[in-house]
Structures are given as structure tokens and as C-alpha cells.
Design a protein around this motif. Structure first.
Motif, PDB file in Angstrom:
ATOM      1  N   ILE A  63     124.043  83.613  36.352  1.00  0.00           N
ATOM      2  CA  ILE A  63     125.285  82.814  35.829  1.00  0.00           C
ATOM      3  C   ILE A  63     124.651  81.392  35.719  1.00  0.00           C
ATOM      4  O   ILE A  63     123.881  80.912  36.526  1.00  0.00           O
ATOM      5  N   ALA A  64     124.893  80.826  34.381  1.00  0.00           N
ATOM      6  CA  ALA A  64     124.282  79.329  33.986  1.00  0.00           C
ATOM      7  C   ALA A  64     125.323  78.337  33.757  1.00  0.00           C
ATOM      8  O   ALA A  64     126.540  78.776  33.424  1.00  0.00           O
ATOM      9  N   ALA A  65     124.959  77.157  33.895  1.00  0.00           N
ATOM     10  CA  ALA A  65     125.809  76.181  33.755  1.00  0.00           C
ATOM     11  C   ALA A  65     126.078  75.660  32.290  1.00  0.00           C
ATOM     12  O   ALA A  65     127.058  75.154  31.992  1.00  0.00           O
ATOM     13  N   ALA A  66     125.169  75.839  31.539  1.00  0.00           N
ATOM     14  CA  ALA A  66     124.940  75.752  30.022  1.00  0.00           C
ATOM     15  C   ALA A  66     124.447  76.625  29.354  1.00  0.00           C
ATOM     16  O   ALA A  66     123.536  77.397  29.981  1.00  0.00           O
ATOM     17  N   ASP A  67     124.639  76.899  28.072  1.00  0.00           N
ATOM     18  CA  ASP A  67     123.827  77.612  27.295  1.00  0.00           C
ATOM     19  C   ASP A  67     122.205  77.388  27.188  1.00  0.00           C
ATOM     20  O   ASP A  67     121.946  76.124  27.486  1.00  0.00           O
ATOM     21  N   PRO A  68     121.420  78.327  27.089  1.00  0.00           N
ATOM     22  CA  PRO A  68     120.028  78.242  26.978  1.00  0.00           C
ATOM     23  C   PRO A  68     119.815  77.267  25.811  1.00  0.00           C
ATOM     24  O   PRO A  68     120.486  77.200  24.841  1.00  0.00           O
ATOM     25  N   GLY A  69     118.637  76.530  25.828  1.00  0.00           N
ATOM     26  CA  GLY A  69     118.227  75.686  24.869  1.00  0.00           C
ATOM     27  C   GLY A  69     116.967  75.833  24.194  1.00  0.00           C
ATOM     28  O   GLY A  69     116.287  77.035  24.391  1.00  0.00           O
ATOM     29  N   LYS A  70     116.196  74.826  23.864  1.00  0.00           N
ATOM     30  CA  LYS A  70     114.918  75.003  23.336  1.00  0.00           C
ATOM     31  C   LYS A  70     113.665  75.152  24.306  1.00  0.00           C
ATOM     32  O   LYS A  70     113.863  74.667  25.350  1.00  0.00           O
ATOM     33  N   MET A  71     113.022  76.189  23.767  1.00  0.00           N
ATOM     34  CA  MET A  71     111.865  76.402  24.625  1.00  0.00           C
ATOM     35  C   MET A  71     110.534  75.335  24.847  1.00  0.00           C
ATOM     36  O   MET A  71     110.508  74.695  23.950  1.00  0.00           O
ATOM     37  N   PRO A  72     110.366  75.103  26.107  1.00  0.00           N
ATOM     38  CA  PRO A  72     109.363  74.086  26.487  1.00  0.00           C
ATOM     39  C   PRO A  72     107.884  74.592  25.939  1.00  0.00           C
ATOM     40  O   PRO A  72     107.847  75.741  25.801  1.00  0.00           O
ATOM     41  N   ASP A  73     106.914  73.544  26.103  1.00  0.00           N
ATOM     42  CA  ASP A  73     105.648  73.949  25.766  1.00  0.00           C
ATOM     43  C   ASP A  73     105.067  75.058  26.710  1.00  0.00           C
ATOM     44  O   ASP A  73     104.245  75.784  26.142  1.00  0.00           O
ATOM     45  N   ASP A  74     105.407  74.853  27.886  1.00  0.00           N
ATOM     46  CA  ASP A  74     104.715  75.577  28.973  1.00  0.00           C
ATOM     47  C   ASP A  74     105.444  76.788  29.654  1.00  0.00           C
ATOM     48  O   ASP A  74     105.397  77.481  30.558  1.00  0.00           O
ATOM     49  N   ALA A  75     106.413  77.453  28.404  1.00  0.00           N
ATOM     50  CA  ALA A  75     107.436  78.491  28.828  1.00  0.00           C
ATOM     51  C   ALA A  75     106.375  79.809  28.613  1.00  0.00           C
ATOM     52  O   ALA A  75     106.751  80.695  29.237  1.00  0.00           O
TER      53      ALA A  75
END
Length: 147
Positions: A63-75
Motif C-alpha cells: 500500500i503506497a501513499a502516492a503513485d510511483p515516480g521517476k526512477m533515481p540513478d541508484d535504482a
């Protein structure tokens, strides 16, 4: 507690709607907590769900508080090679056991190779340090517990 590999494929829900499925969990550079989740969206692209957006890791869904966003560099970062305090190579990290409530790492699962996995099984360590690299972290076992 749960292994981060058990999260693979789990649905991610935000506001009662499905926003994607977990592709993999990513640990922090020091290996001490879950940094976030790589999520495959309904349209097929991958997105990032940071630890601050994770409200609950349940048995059936995240369960997430917000929609997933942009991938960070260290993903793409992961813990990989494991050595003892003497520098001797021991094996590789195959999973991390985390507390669902805090997202802290309880232990790392270590494999010494396929033959040892069959004969003696994998083992867990709680006493470790990590030397982070660009894409992988080198784990040093401080005490050889459970081996």
C-alpha cells in the motif's frame, strides 16, 4: 519479517486502485534498510516507489501513499559480493530479510554457491558492513555467524 524477493510480483495499491506490480526491492547503499521498490506500471514502464511513500507491506499487496515516480540513478544498486573480515571471498547476497513495519534490514541471506546451497543450505548474517560501489555493494561479514 519478510524477504525482499517475496515482494517480487506483488501488486502496488494507491488510494484503492492498482498502480503496478513490484519488480524488485532495492536496499540502501549501506544495506541497512529498504530504499524503495521498482514498480512496473500498468502501461509497462518502470517507476520508483521510495521508502517514504510505502505505507504498508502486507501479505498480499504493498500500500503506497502516492503513485510511483521517476526512477533515481541508484535504482539498479544491489548488494552482491561477500567477504570475511580477512578478505576471503565467501559468496554472494541472495536476499535480505526486512521488518515490514520499519523497512529495516534484519539479516542478509548468503549463498556460498549452488553445491553448498544443496549440501549445507544458505545462511544469514546480521553483523556486516558494506563498501558501496557505483552499482553494487561489497559486503564484509564482521562475525562468521551461522556458517
Amino acid at each position: 519479517m519478510t524477504g525482499i524477493k517475496k515482494l517480487d510480483g506483488m501488486p502496488v495499491m494507491t488510494g484503492g486502485r492498482l498502480v503496478g506490480h513490484v519488480v524488485r526491492g532495492v536496499l540502501s547503499r549501506d544495506g541497512r534498510h529498504l530504499a524503495g521498490l521498482v514498480v512496473k506500471g500498468k502501461m509497462g514502464g518502470t517507476k520508483w516507489l521510495g521508502r517514504k511513500e510505502i505505507l504498508l507491506i502486507g501479505k498480499m499487496a504493498v500500500i503506497a501513499a502516492a503513485d510511483p515516480g521517476k526512477m533515481p540513478d541508484d535504482a539498479q544498486y544491489r548488494l552482491y559480493r561477500v567477504s570475511g573480515a580477512d578478505g576471503e571471498r565467501i559468496g554472494i547476497v541472495t536476499d535480505a530479510i526486512i521488518y515490514e513495519e520499519t523497512l529495516r534490514v534484519a539479516a542478509l541471506e548468503i549463498s556460498q554457491g549452488p553445491v553448498d546451497d544443496l549440501v549445507t543450505g544458505r545462511w544469514y548474517t546480521t553483523a556486516f558492513s558494506v563498501l558501496p560501489g557505483k552499482h553494487t555493494g561489497h559486503v564484509t561479514i564482521i562475525q562468521n555467524e551461522g556458517r
